[in-house]
Design a protein around this motif. Structure first.
Motif, mmCIF file in Angstrom:
data_model
loop_
_atom_site.group_PDB
_atom_site.id
_atom_site.type_symbol
_atom_site.label_atom_id
_atom_site.label_comp_id
_atom_site.label_asym_id
_atom_site.label_seq_id
_atom_site.Cartn_x
_atom_site.Cartn_y
_atom_site.Cartn_z
ATOM 1 N N LEU A 94 0.826 -1.207 0.000
ATOM 2 C CA LEU A 94 0.000 0.000 0.000
ATOM 3 C C LEU A 94 0.861 1.259 0.000
ATOM 4 O O LEU A 94 0.556 2.237 -0.675
ATOM 5 N N MET A 95 1.934 1.224 0.757
ATOM 6 C CA MET A 95 2.740 2.435 0.888
ATOM 7 C C MET A 95 3.580 2.709 -0.339
ATOM 8 O O MET A 95 3.914 3.862 -0.611
ATOM 9 N N ILE A 96 3.977 1.636 -1.038
ATOM 10 C CA ILE A 96 4.808 1.884 -2.215
ATOM 11 C C ILE A 96 3.964 1.872 -3.488
ATOM 12 O O ILE A 96 4.488 1.917 -4.592
ATOM 13 N N GLY A 97 2.650 1.812 -3.328
ATOM 14 C CA GLY A 97 1.771 1.911 -4.487
ATOM 15 C C GLY A 97 1.763 0.688 -5.357
ATOM 16 O O GLY A 97 1.693 0.788 -6.585
ATOM 17 N N ALA A 98 1.832 -0.508 -4.741
ATOM 18 C CA ALA A 98 1.797 -1.747 -5.517
ATOM 19 C C ALA A 98 0.469 -2.466 -5.284
ATOM 20 O O ALA A 98 -0.224 -2.200 -4.314
ATOM 21 N N ARG A 99 0.138 -3.393 -6.183
ATOM 22 C CA ARG A 99 -1.128 -4.113 -6.038
ATOM 23 C C ARG A 99 -1.013 -5.249 -5.055
ATOM 24 O O ARG A 99 -1.973 -5.654 -4.427
ATOM 25 N N ASP A 100 0.165 -5.846 -4.984
ATOM 26 C CA ASP A 100 0.345 -6.969 -4.065
ATOM 27 C C ASP A 100 1.839 -7.119 -3.829
ATOM 28 O O ASP A 100 2.644 -6.351 -4.347
ATOM 29 N N MET A 101 2.196 -8.145 -3.060
ATOM 30 C CA MET A 101 3.603 -8.456 -2.901
ATOM 31 C C MET A 101 4.117 -9.048 -4.216
ATOM 32 O O MET A 101 3.340 -9.447 -5.082
ATOM 33 N N ALA A 102 5.447 -9.162 -4.310
ATOM 34 C CA ALA A 102 6.026 -9.679 -5.537
ATOM 35 C C ALA A 102 5.635 -11.134 -5.774
ATOM 36 O O ALA A 102 5.383 -11.540 -6.895
ATOM 37 N N PHE A 103 5.592 -11.932 -4.696
ATOM 38 C CA PHE A 103 5.277 -13.352 -4.847
ATOM 39 C C PHE A 103 4.113 -13.707 -3.925
ATOM 40 O O PHE A 103 4.322 -14.147 -2.794
ATOM 41 N N PRO A 104 2.868 -13.518 -4.393
ATOM 42 C CA PRO A 104 1.717 -13.699 -3.493
ATOM 43 C C PRO A 104 1.623 -15.108 -2.919
ATOM 44 O O PRO A 104 1.282 -15.274 -1.749
ATOM 45 N N ARG A 105 1.911 -16.140 -3.726
ATOM 46 C CA ARG A 105 1.753 -17.504 -3.211
ATOM 47 C C ARG A 105 2.844 -17.842 -2.200
ATOM 48 O O ARG A 105 2.594 -18.500 -1.197
ATOM 49 N N LEU A 106 4.045 -17.351 -2.476
ATOM 50 C CA LEU A 106 5.136 -17.549 -1.515
ATOM 51 C C LEU A 106 4.765 -16.893 -0.184
ATOM 52 O O LEU A 106 5.081 -17.394 0.891
ATOM 53 N N ASN A 107 4.073 -15.781 -0.307
ATOM 54 C CA ASN A 107 3.623 -15.058 0.873
ATOM 55 C C ASN A 107 2.710 -15.943 1.711
ATOM 56 O O ASN A 107 2.881 -16.073 2.931
ATOM 57 N N ALA A 108 1.757 -16.587 1.043
ATOM 58 C CA ALA A 108 0.846 -17.485 1.763
ATOM 59 C C ALA A 108 1.626 -18.646 2.360
ATOM 60 O O ALA A 108 1.415 -19.026 3.519
ATOM 61 N N PHE A 109 2.555 -19.181 1.585
ATOM 62 C CA PHE A 109 3.380 -20.291 2.060
ATOM 63 C C PHE A 109 4.127 -19.895 3.339
ATOM 64 O O PHE A 109 4.124 -20.612 4.340
ATOM 65 N N GLY A 110 4.730 -18.700 3.313
ATOM 66 C CA GLY A 110 5.453 -18.208 4.496
ATOM 67 C C GLY A 110 4.551 -18.114 5.704
ATOM 68 O O GLY A 110 4.900 -18.552 6.798
ATOM 69 N N PHE A 111 3.351 -17.570 5.486
ATOM 70 C CA PHE A 111 2.438 -17.442 6.618
ATOM 71 C C PHE A 111 2.078 -18.801 7.195
ATOM 72 O O PHE A 111 2.099 -19.013 8.404
ATOM 73 N N TRP A 112 1.747 -19.747 6.300
ATOM 74 C CA TRP A 112 1.276 -21.037 6.817
ATOM 75 C C TRP A 112 2.398 -21.810 7.484
ATOM 76 O O TRP A 112 2.163 -22.529 8.461
ATOM 77 N N LEU A 113 3.623 -21.650 6.992
ATOM 78 C CA LEU A 113 4.745 -22.283 7.694
ATOM 79 C C LEU A 113 4.833 -21.743 9.113
ATOM 80 O O LEU A 113 4.971 -22.490 10.075
ATOM 81 N N PHE A 114 4.753 -20.403 9.227
ATOM 82 C CA PHE A 114 4.787 -19.809 10.557
ATOM 83 C C PHE A 114 3.639 -20.349 11.406
ATOM 84 O O PHE A 114 3.819 -20.755 12.556
ATOM 85 N N PHE A 115 2.460 -20.387 10.803
ATOM 86 C CA PHE A 115 1.253 -20.749 11.549
ATOM 87 C C PHE A 115 1.365 -22.178 12.091
ATOM 88 O O PHE A 115 1.130 -22.430 13.275
ATOM 89 N N PHE A 116 1.752 -23.113 11.221
ATOM 90 C CA PHE A 116 1.825 -24.507 11.661
ATOM 91 C C PHE A 116 3.020 -24.716 12.599
ATOM 92 O O PHE A 116 2.934 -25.505 13.550
ATOM 93 N N GLY A 117 4.116 -24.014 12.342
ATOM 94 C CA GLY A 117 5.254 -24.099 13.261
ATOM 95 C C GLY A 117 4.849 -23.671 14.661
ATOM 96 O O GLY A 117 5.180 -24.323 15.657
ATOM 97 N N ALA A 118 4.085 -22.584 14.724
ATOM 98 C CA ALA A 118 3.638 -22.079 16.019
ATOM 99 C C ALA A 118 2.734 -23.096 16.712
ATOM 100 O O ALA A 118 2.874 -23.365 17.908
ATOM 101 N N LEU A 119 1.815 -23.668 15.938
ATOM 102 C CA LEU A 119 0.927 -24.673 16.522
ATOM 103 C C LEU A 119 1.748 -25.841 17.065
ATOM 104 O O LEU A 119 1.476 -26.350 18.153
#
Lengths: 548, 332, 195, 263
Positions: A94-119
């Motif tokens: 939002l701040m740099i005026g982009a539509r999304d991150m460079a790698f949206p699916r990698l982004n989801a992958f990163g989140f879910w790794l964190f999420f399951f690691g935490a669990l």
């Protein structure tokens, strides 16, 4: 704008689970982080209960050890990291005026790794016990010094839980950091040169770069420890001639920059909030950029200041002491720049600014006690005492957590479309502020009086009763603040004042889109000419770009 | 010390915190050793420096909070000031000068306090950290004891630090800063107790369940008293025929697998040496006073004094405990 | 100071570049840590076998040559792809895969010798522990690279890889070059300095 | 505000990264539970990665949404106007200062002058030029206490010069930027008052800063050397270049952290 049709709950759930939208992922990061904040806070509360009086027996020694291990680990990896990565995820595009991150699916992958690691980490409370019958959650401390972590001294699988869950979560952080670096360097909108980025983006760039550099060494020692514990390797086996300091060196090569990884986003939120509420442009932007980058570099060369008492040679001690002092210089520059930004402004003390001011005032002291710890002979007295506990809570609570709340109150309207309640927010601030002072101030005194950290109880008659009692009372005061916060969030989500797109009269790009922003952020990607594109739009007669 | 009022105020503030602590204090501001006093002095200097920085910075912050609070009726934005080269240079260079000075002082004090070789006439002691007790060995005097370190007053003590299992840290705040005991490494530390007294300390590096009760007592005595203590400790455990019953019980139980009694059994070494058990003020590394009741409780159920201690509950019968108590109390 | 309203047009790299560079930076620090540990434990083993008793330069030199040659073949493959010569692309790619596989098999033979003849295992001593970890993680990276190249080759056979994909394949080749470079470091540390 | 229809492509939502992440976590959790869990995890993660790969290859799966484009300016307004009529309503202040070099040169000049005075004093009082070097180096070198302070010691000489140069240049730089900000007579301040303040601070803390110096120094001579430094550095700095120092304005304004009222 199409308004989404009514969705049954399961379908909404499905939307969140399969999303690759940086905003939804950001929200999930932050919500997970706040949930774990409550969990880890409760663990801290139990510890303060146990330590309120000497020879207390609320918690058994092993439970206490598990609680401080889990409290530290959770706060750093499951609270600090996800909140800062989540905020970066949400606001960097939002701040740099982009539509999304460079790698949206990698982004989801990163989140879910964190999420399951935490669990997985929290599953240890059940699994560690159930499978080995030895013990529950990890109880070797968040820096898990070898050889205490070897199977000889920590049988059972508790320590393996610690190793594996953090390894998985760490992989997730690396993925997200790759994404952040790439996004910031390649996705900026037209006109946004590096020196026209919001400081937030600069700081998250440094932050993500640090993650890329320091998390691999952590992964390496975790793998080594796992090989030791599961396959009979000898990395940390003193019997085989191994040196336990290898763990400490590599751990702190990660661990010290990790502290900066946590606090730099705090700087980032503050650097956005203070100018807007002081109605002034940030003082000394180039110096702030330089200071951030140099903090990043210096942080890579100071790790052994956690090891002043391990018997290093005087020359090494002197080097690490000097390097540590040096960190004080760019940090000081930042503090002075924030104060200079406030100076001469028209400061509005809305809740975000209240927390930001709290941050600056407390961070000064946290930095100065850091200078004390860098004086090696003083560290010989203070290292591993409650003074250190007081010091880093001063930085991470009075610093980072206040900054997070500042950012939370500031951006909540952008994310949800509703403002948080100001009255509750101010009450929350004052409860937290007073509770914070009462909790962590006396810890410094307890350290002076010779109280080591990580002890489940202390001896009576040694001058520690008063300080510990005060700390515990402070913790109780804080609880009120946190409860107010939770109430505020739930109340404001339903009944909060409608925010509009730009409730704070701010200047960065995220305030130019709707609240909440549409999945594509900007219908047309923006073009900017200065660091404050919205100032230019609001004051076409007196735009910024003429002066930068 | 204390040439300017600020330092005096700090000095009194720290002294009052010592007063609060009472006689058993572990305050780092109340040193009794030339290895700890310079650190206290350093504290005063650094307190002064950071105190001044703190007051100036918070002063500026509070001033801007009060002075520049929005009145609420501003219709214009304030002037937009981008930066100022002189002031930015100033608050870069001044901190550099300050930390440079601190760096010089720190470096010098590291070299002056870090003693690699034992000084002339020093008493050499080997301190070994075990989970969760301290073993003290005076190799030159042929003494091994646990939990309580006896030293003569006014003579430097050079401690060799080792670990038998995990990392520990030897810390007696009023005598010296802490140094870690690390497996496969040998560290050193020195102090010199300039007063007669008992100085408290404890393990400062997390070492497992009972890290909290891995306590240290350093007892400094007049040289005469110290010498008579040494003479007593050098005696082998007295052979007292009337106590043969208890001794046999001791030898018949698993006690000997861990505990040594000089002149009787030297199989163990995993647990504290018991040769002169009754000469110690405390048991279980300072967790309890060495009273008859506590000793009995300790034999019955170690967990009731120190939960998780590595001494197992031997499920002894009352009769066995009576016999053991009788025997142990002869080990003076 | 910007004196006009016109925006600076930014010429930014494609995201893939930065993404791959970031991955490689991370990997550099990963291997750097492993190498540091290897060096720190050099000669610290309490009991044998020691590196000088066990490590031979003969076989490993052939492996090294194979791996280094594969860096050249992948460059040729990419060149072919860019010019649209699909057959040549697939041929060179297959060469690369073969050289990578050669390296892996060679490593396997070396390890078999170490385990069976020299009785050096992960559990034997510090040398075994650090050696198998360092060389093993490198071999793991080679395996991953060979696998990725193999997938590309299969897709290429099916005709799915077009000229427009050359950028993506180039990222894979960066990874491959990186793995090669790491091997040079590992080789120097383990077989030259460490022996 | 223009309203036109436009289409935007966003990546298609997908569960494959989640499957891959879950599989990977289970793979590692296999160490903690049983190899069966690890195997299931491995299979899941492979499935996840394949699915993910198919999202990207041969084509990047995207969904197209149709939106009404609204340009920025979206409805952005500010309730406030700017201070345009003010002469310095925005600037990097102060407008003119000493060049940074003048501070550098001042520091070096002051440092050399101080050095000369110290060496002369050393000759007079100790009959050797090396005394001040040894004493200075004692602030970092512990070992210096064991030797005769009037003998030449090469290491001490280099160390002392290094410390002296660093401090002189640092203070010179500060002088260069701070002196113009001070009210009225910068030279008096720079030459007398500021050296006096720091001498006092040094006097108060010298016991810890440099015990050797504290025990052996002649304090009045010490004070003279400090004033010499301040005087020389102050003069060099303020004579180096004519600048507009805004003496008539308040400190904060001269320091450049705020602009004045309308004038």
């Amino acid at each position: 704008m199409t308004r989404e049709a009514y969705n049954p709950l399961s379908s909404k759930f499905h939307d969140w689970v399969v999303t690759v939208d940086h905003k939804k992922l950001g929200v999930m990061y932050i919500v997970t982080g706040i949930l774990y904040l409550i969990v880890a806070g409760s663990e801290a509360l139990m510890m303060r209960w146990q330590l309120a009086i000497p020879n207390n027996d609320i918690l058994s020694p092993d439970t206490f050890n598990a609680f401080f291990t889990m409290h530290g680990t959770t706060m750093i990896f499951l609270v600090g990291m996800p909140i800062l990565l989540g905020a970066a995820n949400y606001f960097i595009p939002l701040m740099i005026g982009a539509r999304d991150m460079a790698f949206p699916r990698l982004n989801a992958f990163g989140f879910w790794l964190f999420f399951f690691g935490a669990l997985l980490l929290y599953f240890s409370f059940l699994g560690g016990q159930g499978l080995s019958g030895e013990e529950g959650a990890p109880n070797v401390g968040w820096f898990a010094y070898a050889p205490l972590t070897s199977t000889t001294f920590s049988p059972g699988s508790a320590t393996d839980y610690w190793v594996i869950s953090l390894f998985v979560a760490g992989l997730g952080s690396i993925m997200t950091a790759i994404n952040l670096v790439t996004t910031i360097l390649t996705m900026r909108c037209d006109g946004m040169t590096l020196m026209k980025m919001p400081l937030f983006a600069w700081m998250m760039l440094v932050d993500a770069a640090l993650i890329l550099i320091v998390l691999p060494p952590l992964a390496v020692i975790q793998i080594m420890l796992l090989l030791d514990r599961q396959f009979g390797a000898h990395f940390f086996d003193a019997q085989a001639g191994a040196d336990p300091l290898i763990w400490q060196h590599l751990f702190w090569f990660f661990g010290h920059p990790e502290v900066y990884i946590l606090i730099i986003p705090g700087f980032a939120y503050i650097s956005e909030v203070i100018p807007v509420f002081s109605r002034k442009v940030l003082f000394g932007y180039p110096l702030m950029v330089a200071a951030t980058v140099s903090i990043g570099f210096i942080s890579l060369g100071v790790w052994a200041h956690h090891m002043f008492a391990v018997g290093l040679s005087p020359a090494v001690l002197a080097y690490f002491s000097g390097a540590t002092f040096l960190v004080g210089v760019p940090t000081g520059m930042k503090i002075f720049n924030w104060i200079a930004t406030m100076w001469g402004g028209h400061i509005r003390f809305a809740t975000p600014m209240l927390f930001a001011t709290g941050f600056v005032s407390m961070f000064v002291l946290g930095g100065l006690t850091g200078i004390m710890l860098a004086v090696v002979p003083m560290d010989w007295q203070l290292s591993d005492t409650y003074f250190v506990v007081g010091h880093f809570h001063w930085v991470l609570f009075g610093g980072l957590l206040f900054a997070i709340f500042s950012g939370f109150f500031y951006w909540f309207p952008k994310v949800t479309g509703r403002l948080l309640n100001e009255t509750l927010g101010k009450w929350q601030f004052w409860f937290l502020f007073v509770g914070f002072l009462v909790t962590f101030g006396p810890m410094h005194m307890a350290g002076f009086e010779g109280m080591p950290r990580r002890i489940y109880t202390f001896m009576p008659g040694r001058g520690l009763e008063l300080w510990n009692m005060l700390s515990s009372i402070g913790a109780a005061i804080q609880v009120v603040g946190f409860i107010l916060f939770v109430i505020n969030v739930f109340w404001s989500l339903r009944k909060g004042k409608i925010a509009g797109d730009d409730p704070w009269d701010a200047w960065t790009l995220e305030w130019s889109t709707t609240s909440p922003p549409p999945p594509w952020n900007f219908a047309e990607t923006p073009q900017i000419a200065s660091r404050r594109p919205l100032w230019d739009l609001k004051h076409p007669d007196d735009p910024d770009w003429k002066y930068e | 010390m204390g040439r300017i009022p600020l330092l005096l105020i700090l000095f009194f503030a720290t002294n009052s915190s010592i007063a609060l602590a009472g006689p058993e204090n572990l305050s780092i501001f109340d040193p009794v050793s030339p290895a700890a006093t310079p650190i206290r002095d350093l504290f005063m200097l650094v307190f002064g420096v950071i105190g001044i920085i703190f007051v100036i910075t918070e002063g500026a912050l509070i001033w801007s909070i009060i002075r520049y609070r929005a009145k609420g009726d501003e219709t214009k934005e304030p002037p937009q000031v981008y930066g100022s080269n002189p002031i930015e240079v100033a608050w870069t260079v001044i901190p550099i000068i300050i930390v440079f000075t601190l760096f010089l002082v720190t470096t010098r004090s590291i070299y002056s306090l870090d003693m690699q070789e034992a000084p002339e006439g020093a008493l050499k002691v080997k301190a070994t950290g075990h989970q969760w007790w301290w073993e003290f060995e005076y190799e030159d005097l042929g003494i091994t004891t646990a939990g309580e370190l006896h030293v003569p007053e006014g003579i430097p003590v050079f401690v060799e630090l080792r670990s038998a299992d995990v990392i520990h840290s030897f810390w007696v705040p009023r005598l010296a800063g802490k140094i870690d005991c690390i497996p496969n490494r040998e560290n050193h530390l020195w102090f010199q107790a300039d007063e007669v007294g008992t100085w408290y300390g404890q393990c400062a590096e997390f070492c497992g369940s009972q890290h909290a009760k891995m306590l240290i007592r350093v007892i400094s005595e007049k040289e005469v008293d110290f010498n008579s203590w040494v003479a007593n400790q050098q005696l082998q455990a007295a052979e007292i025929p009337t106590e043969a019953n208890g001794k046999e019980t001791f030898l018949s139980l698993a006690c000997i697998n861990c505990h040594n009694i000089q002149g009787v059994t030297t199989v163990g070494g995993f647990g504290p040496d018991l040769t002169h058990l009754m000469s110690r003020d405390t048991i279980a590394s300072g967790a309890a006073n060495n009273s008859t009741d506590n000793l009995r409780l300790w034999l019955q159920n170690p967990d009731s004094i120190k939960e998780g201690a590595l001494m197992p509950n031997m499920m002894l019968s009352d009769k066995e405990i009576d016999a053991l108590m009788e025997y142990l109390q002869t080990l003076k | 100071m910007n004196t006009s309203t016109s925006n600076t047009s930014l010429n930014m790299l494609p995201p893939g570049h930065l993404g791959m560079i970031s991955v490689i930076v991370t990997e550099v620090f990963f291997f750097a840590s492993l190498i540091v540990v290897y060096l720190a434990y050099l000669g610290k083993s309490i009991s044998g076998p020691m590196p000088s008793d066990t490590l031979e330069l003969g076989l490993v030199s052939f492996n090294t040559i194979a791996l280094l040659a594969s860096s050249a073949t992948i460059v040729l493959a990419l060149k072919a792809l860019r010019t649209g010569n699909n057959v040549r692309f697939l041929t060179w790619l297959l060469c690369t895969i073969a050289l990578g596989a050669w390296f892996l098999i060679g490593t396997g033979i070396e390890w078999k010798g170490l385990i069976v003849d020299d009785h050096l295992r992960l559990q034997t001593n510090l040398f075994g522990t650090t050696f198998y970890t360092l060389v093993g993680f490198h071999a793991f990276h080679v395996t991953f690279g060979v696998f990725a190249l193999f997938v590309i080759w299969c897709l290429g056979l099916k005709g799915c890889i077009k000229q427009k994909h050359h950028q993506n394949i180039e990222y894979v080749s960066w990874y491959w070059h990186f793995v090669d470079t790491v091997w040079i470091a590992v080789f120097l540390v383990v077989y030259v300095i460490g022996r | 505000m223009t309203t036109t229809k436009t289409t935007i492509k966003v990546p298609k939502p997908t569960a494959w990264p989640l499957v891959a992440a879950f599989g990977l976590t289970l793979t590692f959790a296999g160490f903690l539970t049983s190899y069966l869990v690890g195997i299931i995890g491995g299979i899941l993660s492979v499935i996840g990665f394949i699915g993910w790969f198919k999202d990207r290859f041969p084509n990047n799966l995207e969904i197209t949404v149709e939106v009404e484009a609204h340009h920025i300016p979206a409805p952005v307004h500010s309730t406030k106007s700017t201070h345009e009529e003010h002469p310095h309503h925005r600037a990097i202040l102060p407008l003119k200062i000493h060049r940074t070099q003048s501070g550098l040169i001042g520091g070096i000049a002051g440092g050399i002058a101080m050095l000369i005075v110290s060496v002369i004093g050393s000759f007079i009082m100790h009959g050797s030029p090396w005394y001040p070097f040894n004493v200075m180096s004692a602030s970092v070198m512990h070992s210096i206490t064991e030797q005769n302070l009037t003998n030449f010691n090469a290491i001490a000489f280099v160390v002392a010069l290094g410390i002296h140069a660093t401090l002189s240049i640092g203070i010179g730089l500060v002088y260069g930027v701070v002196l113009p900000l001070l009210p009225k007579h910068p030279i008096i301040l720079g030459a007398l008052i500021i050296p006096f303040i720091w001498s006092f601070l040094l006097y108060a803390t010298m016991n810890t800063l440099n015990p050797v110096l504290n025990e052996t120094v002649n304090w009045s001579w010490f004070l003279v050397t400090q004033f010499v430094f301040g005087f020389v550095a102050g003069i060099v700095v303020s004579k180096s270049e004519k600048i507009q120092t805004l003496q008539f304005k308040a400190f904060a304004e001269r320091a450049g952290i705020e602009t004045g009222k309308n004038d």
